[in-house]
Design an enzyme around this catalytic site. Structure first.
Site, short mmCIF file in Angstrom:
data_model
loop_
_atom_site.label_atom_id
_atom_site.label_comp_id
_atom_site.label_asym_id
_atom_site.label_seq_id
_atom_site.Cartn_x
_atom_site.Cartn_y
_atom_site.Cartn_z
N HIS A 19 0.85 -1.21 0.00
CA HIS A 19 0.00 0.00 0.00
C HIS A 19 0.88 1.26 0.00
O HIS A 19 0.60 2.21 -0.73
CB HIS A 19 -0.87 0.04 1.27
N LYS A 43 -16.21 -7.21 5.09
CA LYS A 43 -15.16 -8.12 5.55
C LYS A 43 -15.01 -8.08 7.07
O LYS A 43 -15.19 -7.02 7.67
CB LYS A 43 -13.82 -7.70 4.94
N ARG A 92 -2.20 -6.34 -8.46
CA ARG A 92 -1.09 -7.25 -8.19
C ARG A 92 -1.01 -8.34 -9.24
O ARG A 92 -0.04 -8.49 -9.93
CB ARG A 92 -1.23 -7.89 -6.80
N SER A 130 -2.77 -7.78 2.85
CA SER A 130 -3.00 -7.70 4.29
C SER A 130 -3.31 -9.10 4.85
O SER A 130 -2.88 -9.44 5.95
CB SER A 130 -4.17 -6.76 4.58
P1 ADP Z 1 -9.83 -3.70 -0.56
O1 ADP Z 1 -10.61 -4.47 0.46
O2 ADP Z 1 -10.54 -2.48 -1.05
O3 ADP Z 1 -9.26 -4.54 -1.67
P2 ADP Z 1 -7.10 -3.52 0.44
O4 ADP Z 1 -6.62 -2.79 1.64
O5 ADP Z 1 -6.91 -5.00 0.42
O6 ADP Z 1 -8.62 -3.10 0.30
O7 ADP Z 1 -6.42 -2.92 -0.85
C1 ADP Z 1 -6.58 -1.58 -1.22
C2 ADP Z 1 -5.99 -1.37 -2.60
O8 ADP Z 1 -4.58 -1.58 -2.55
C3 ADP Z 1 -6.53 -2.33 -3.66
O9 ADP Z 1 -6.62 -1.65 -4.89
C4 ADP Z 1 -5.46 -3.39 -3.74
O10 ADP Z 1 -5.42 -4.03 -5.00
C5 ADP Z 1 -4.21 -2.54 -3.50
N1 ADP Z 1 -3.11 -3.33 -2.98
C6 ADP Z 1 -3.07 -4.09 -1.86
N2 ADP Z 1 -1.87 -4.68 -1.71
C7 ADP Z 1 -1.10 -4.27 -2.75
C8 ADP Z 1 0.24 -4.54 -3.20
N3 ADP Z 1 1.01 -5.39 -2.54
N4 ADP Z 1 0.67 -3.93 -4.33
C9 ADP Z 1 -0.15 -3.11 -5.02
N5 ADP Z 1 -1.42 -2.82 -4.67
C10 ADP Z 1 -1.90 -3.40 -3.56
#
Ligand code: ADP
Length: 166
Positions: A19, A43, A92, A130
């Protein structure tokens, strides 16, 4: 000149280096990035919303061009209320595409005033999520390369308190 503002929405349960990489790269394109933690996510989260926000703030250590906020309801309504025009999402793997494609199309169906911009993950973070971090930490594995120290500490406290730690 009007300032270019982007909203980076997500669960951030908890924030990872993946992030943070997206946020730092977005700051090269936008004047201001609003990290928006979704309140109405279905979630089950490990960290309550206030803890997720605190961890993001600490991980960003007072960067003045980043605002950390929460939102309820429709994302595009929130984006417009912040005078932003862009939603940033990270990609990703191919597996992210279907969901992100659907989300972007739905938001575009609601308003054409907001664009979704996708940023490709950096190679070291391409398998980082996460969920993976929570799993590794719950098993007492190393997360130093995955999350900032403040998040590592919060995870350790959370799992120790919950009695998950071996
Ligand atoms: P959500 O529940 O909205 O997917 P996340 O916190 O899991 O929330 O992710 C928020 C954003 O960050 C999403 O667009 C996700 O694809 C992106 N993201 C999460 N981890 C990574 C990573 N390792 N590299 C690039 N983007 C990421």
């Amino acid at each position: 000149m009007p300032r270019k503002i982007a909203v980076y929405p997500g669960s951030f349960d908890p924030i990872t280096y993946g992030h943070l990489d997206i946020i730092n790269r977005a700051l090269k394109i936008f004047d201001k990035v609003i990290v928006a933690v979704a309140c109405n996510s279905s979630k089950n989260s490990l960290f309550p919303i206030n803890e997720r926000i605190d961890l993001i703030r600490e991980a960003l250590t007072g960067n003045e061009r980043v605002k950390v906020d929460t939102f309820n309801g429709l994302l595009v309504d929130y984006v417009l209320s912040q005078h932003a025009t862009v939603i940033i999402r990270g990609l990703r793997a191919v597996s992210d595409f279907e969901y992100e494609f659907q989300l972007a199309q739905i938001n575009r169906g609601i308003t054409l005033e907001v664009e979704t911009l996708f940023m490709m993950t950096s190679v070291p973070y391409s398998y980082l999520s996460s969920s993976v971090v929570k799993e590794i930490s719950s098993l007492n594995g190393p997360v130093d390369t995955l999350v900032p120290p403040v998040v590592k500490k919060a995870l350790e406290e959370k799992f120790a308190r919950n009695g998950f730690k071996p």
